[in-house]
Design a protein around this motif. Structure first.
Motif, PDB file in Angstrom:
ATOM      1  N   LYS A   1       0.853  -1.187   0.000  1.00 10.60           N
ATOM      2  CA  LYS A   1       0.000   0.000   0.000  1.00 10.60           C
ATOM      3  C   LYS A   1       0.893   1.243   0.000  1.00 10.60           C
ATOM      4  N   SER A   2       0.427   2.269  -0.683  1.00 11.90           N
ATOM      5  CA  SER A   2       1.105   3.561  -0.643  1.00 11.90           C
ATOM      6  C   SER A   2       0.452   4.395   0.448  1.00 11.90           C
ATOM      7  N   SER A   3       1.239   5.204   1.097  1.00 10.24           N
ATOM      8  CA  SER A   3       0.677   6.072   2.131  1.00 10.24           C
ATOM      9  C   SER A   3      -0.043   7.260   1.510  1.00 10.24           C
ATOM     10  N   GLY A   4       0.356   7.627   0.299  1.00 12.79           N
ATOM     11  CA  GLY A   4      -0.198   8.819  -0.330  1.00 12.79           C
ATOM     12  C   GLY A   4       0.582  10.073   0.047  1.00 12.79           C
ATOM     13  N   TYR A   5       1.462   9.957   1.029  1.00 16.87           N
ATOM     14  CA  TYR A   5       2.256  11.106   1.467  1.00 16.87           C
ATOM     15  C   TYR A   5       3.746  10.789   1.521  1.00 16.87           C
ATOM     16  N   GLY A   6       4.163   9.718   0.889  1.00 18.92           N
ATOM     17  CA  GLY A   6       5.588   9.427   0.814  1.00 18.92           C
ATOM     18  C   GLY A   6       5.968   8.025   1.218  1.00 18.92           C
ATOM     19  N   PRO A   7       5.859   7.691   2.501  1.00 17.71           N
ATOM     20  CA  PRO A   7       6.279   6.351   2.922  1.00 17.71           C
ATOM     21  C   PRO A   7       5.485   5.240   2.229  1.00 17.71           C
ATOM     22  N   ILE A   8       6.068   4.062   2.227  1.00 20.48           N
ATOM     23  CA  ILE A   8       5.460   2.870   1.631  1.00 20.48           C
ATOM     24  C   ILE A   8       5.144   1.897   2.756  1.00 20.48           C
ATOM     25  N   PHE A   9       3.996   1.238   2.653  1.00 20.11           N
ATOM     26  CA  PHE A   9       3.657   0.180   3.598  1.00 20.11           C
ATOM     27  C   PHE A   9       4.032  -1.146   2.957  1.00 20.11           C
ATOM     28  N   ALA A  10       4.738  -1.983   3.705  1.00 17.63           N
ATOM     29  CA  ALA A  10       5.242  -3.240   3.143  1.00 17.63           C
ATOM     30  C   ALA A  10       5.194  -4.357   4.167  1.00 17.63           C
ATOM     31  N   ILE A  11       5.150  -5.574   3.642  1.00 22.71           N
ATOM     32  CA  ILE A  11       5.321  -6.767   4.480  1.00 22.71           C
ATOM     33  C   ILE A  11       6.820  -7.022   4.516  1.00 22.71           C
ATOM     34  N   ASP A  12       7.378  -7.086   5.705  1.00 22.20           N
ATOM     35  CA  ASP A  12       8.819  -7.335   5.862  1.00 22.20           C
ATOM     36  C   ASP A  12       9.007  -8.800   6.227  1.00 22.20           C
ATOM     37  N   MET A  13       9.343  -9.594   5.225  1.00 25.00           N
ATOM     38  CA  MET A  13       9.489 -11.026   5.457  1.00 25.00           C
ATOM     39  C   MET A  13      10.789 -11.371   6.186  1.00 25.00           C
ATOM     40  N   SER A  14      11.667 -10.407   6.387  1.00 26.66           N
ATOM     41  CA  SER A  14      12.865 -10.671   7.195  1.00 26.66           C
ATOM     42  C   SER A  14      12.490 -10.749   8.673  1.00 26.66           C
ATOM     43  N   GLU A  15      11.278 -10.317   8.992  1.00 28.07           N
ATOM     44  CA  GLU A  15      10.803 -10.357  10.372  1.00 28.07           C
ATOM     45  C   GLU A  15       9.605 -11.296  10.521  1.00 28.07           C
ATOM     46  N   ALA A  16       9.570 -12.358   9.718  1.00 29.94           N
ATOM     47  CA  ALA A  16       8.451 -13.298   9.767  1.00 29.94           C
ATOM     48  C   ALA A  16       8.450 -14.088  11.075  1.00 29.94           C
ATOM     49  N   ASP A  17       7.244 -14.359  11.569  1.00 31.17           N
ATOM     50  CA  ASP A  17       7.120 -15.141  12.802  1.00 31.17           C
ATOM     51  C   ASP A  17       7.107 -16.641  12.484  1.00 31.17           C
ATOM     52  N   GLN A  18       6.889 -17.465  13.493  1.00 27.59           N
ATOM     53  CA  GLN A  18       6.938 -18.916  13.299  1.00 27.59           C
ATOM     54  C   GLN A  18       5.818 -19.433  12.404  1.00 27.59           C
ATOM     55  N   TYR A  19       4.791 -18.605  12.167  1.00 28.83           N
ATOM     56  CA  TYR A  19       3.681 -19.000  11.295  1.00 28.83           C
ATOM     57  C   TYR A  19       3.849 -18.448   9.875  1.00 28.83           C
ATOM     58  N   GLY A  20       4.963 -17.766   9.627  1.00 30.79           N
ATOM     59  CA  GLY A  20       5.230 -17.226   8.296  1.00 30.79           C
ATOM     60  C   GLY A  20       4.602 -15.875   8.030  1.00 30.79           C
ATOM     61  N   GLU A  21       4.102 -15.213   9.063  1.00 30.64           N
ATOM     62  CA  GLU A  21       3.517 -13.879   8.912  1.00 30.64           C
ATOM     63  C   GLU A  21       4.612 -12.833   9.106  1.00 30.64           C
ATOM     64  N   GLY A  22       4.795 -12.002   8.099  1.00 25.22           N
ATOM     65  CA  GLY A  22       5.772 -10.932   8.193  1.00 25.22           C
ATOM     66  C   GLY A  22       5.167  -9.697   8.843  1.00 25.22           C
ATOM     67  N   LYS A  23       5.970  -8.947   9.506  1.00 28.16           N
ATOM     68  CA  LYS A  23       5.522  -7.693  10.124  1.00 28.16           C
ATOM     69  C   LYS A  23       5.209  -6.674   9.028  1.00 28.16           C
ATOM     70  N   ILE A  24       4.251  -5.815   9.300  1.00 28.08           N
ATOM     71  CA  ILE A  24       3.938  -4.729   8.383  1.00 28.08           C
ATOM     72  C   ILE A  24       4.719  -3.515   8.845  1.00 28.08           C
ATOM     73  N   VAL A  25       5.459  -2.933   7.908  1.00 23.51           N
ATOM     74  CA  VAL A  25       6.306  -1.795   8.238  1.00 23.51           C
ATOM     75  C   VAL A  25       5.962  -0.600   7.360  1.00 23.51           C
ATOM     76  N   GLU A  26       6.161   0.573   7.939  1.00 20.74           N
ATOM     77  CA  GLU A  26       6.102   1.815   7.180  1.00 20.74           C
ATOM     78  C   GLU A  26       7.543   2.145   6.854  1.00 20.74           C
ATOM     79  N   VAL A  27       7.851   2.208   5.558  1.00 18.75           N
ATOM     80  CA  VAL A  27       9.219   2.423   5.110  1.00 18.75           C
ATOM     81  C   VAL A  27       9.377   3.892   4.734  1.00 18.75           C
ATOM     82  N   ALA A  28      10.308   4.546   5.390  1.00 21.32           N
ATOM     83  CA  ALA A  28      10.539   5.970   5.172  1.00 21.32           C
ATOM     84  C   ALA A  28      11.070   6.240   3.769  1.00 21.32           C
ATOM     85  N   LEU A  29      10.819   7.451   3.282  1.00 23.72           N
ATOM     86  CA  LEU A  29      11.310   7.847   1.959  1.00 23.72           C
ATOM     87  C   LEU A  29      12.817   7.699   1.835  1.00 23.72           C
ATOM     88  N   GLY A  30      13.535   7.949   2.877  1.00 23.97           N
ATOM     89  CA  GLY A  30      14.994   7.870   2.848  1.00 23.97           C
ATOM     90  C   GLY A  30      15.530   6.493   3.170  1.00 23.97           C
TER      91      GLY A  30
END
Length: 163
Positions: free
Chosen positions: A103-132
């Protein structure tokens, strides 16, 4: 699949249906298309996101657009294709190779699933990724799963509608 995650996604959709706002969904994805996209992105999708793709494809509601699959499948060249948006953001250094744009924030940052932080069930954390991100690596954890994030975003959109 964790039924709680599946139920959160479907509950959010039902809540959105109860409003007067239009909901646009894409073509529900086939497992073969999902597997092709995962291979192209060199990552596995969390089960809650797979449920979303199979049931809705992609979804737009009250200005909120959740990326997913589209009619053009692997040949998509614009949003809301998760494949297109993720590949473009990775190429620009705005996401790591372990992130999936949802998802796009509409104001710059990007919302993403971060699979480097997946839990034991394979669910990745949702992160807001800064423009920089390319320079700073800055990201902020917003939810423990796609289902939690999707539910929260739909709930917030409905609250905004009612104000």
């Amino acid at each position: 699949m964790n039924k709680l995650q599946e139920n959160l996604i479907d509950k959010a959709y039902r809540m959105a249906l109860q409003t007067d706002e239009k909901i646009h969904t894409g073509n529900p994805a086939e497992h073969t298309l999902i597997a092709e996209i995962e291979k192209e992105l060199d990552t596995r999708f969390p089960l809650s996101y797979i449920h979303f793709l199979i049931k809705y494809g992609n979804l737009s509601f009250f200005g909120e657009t959740f990326y997913g699959t589209t009619q053009k499948g692997m040949q998509a060249t614009s949003a809301p294709s998760v494949l297109f948006v993720t590949k473009n953001n990775r190429a620009l250094g705005q996401l790591s190779e372990r992130m999936i744009a949802i998802k796009s924030s509409g104001y710059g940052p990007i919302f993403a699933i971060d699979m480097s932080e997946a839990d034991q069930y394979g669910e990745g954390k949702i992160v807001e990724v800064a423009l920089g991100y390319k320079i700073t690596g800055e990201k902020k954890v917003l939810a423990n799963s796609f289902a939690e994030f999707f539910y929260s975003e739909i709930e917030n959109a409905i609250e905004d509608l009612n104000e």
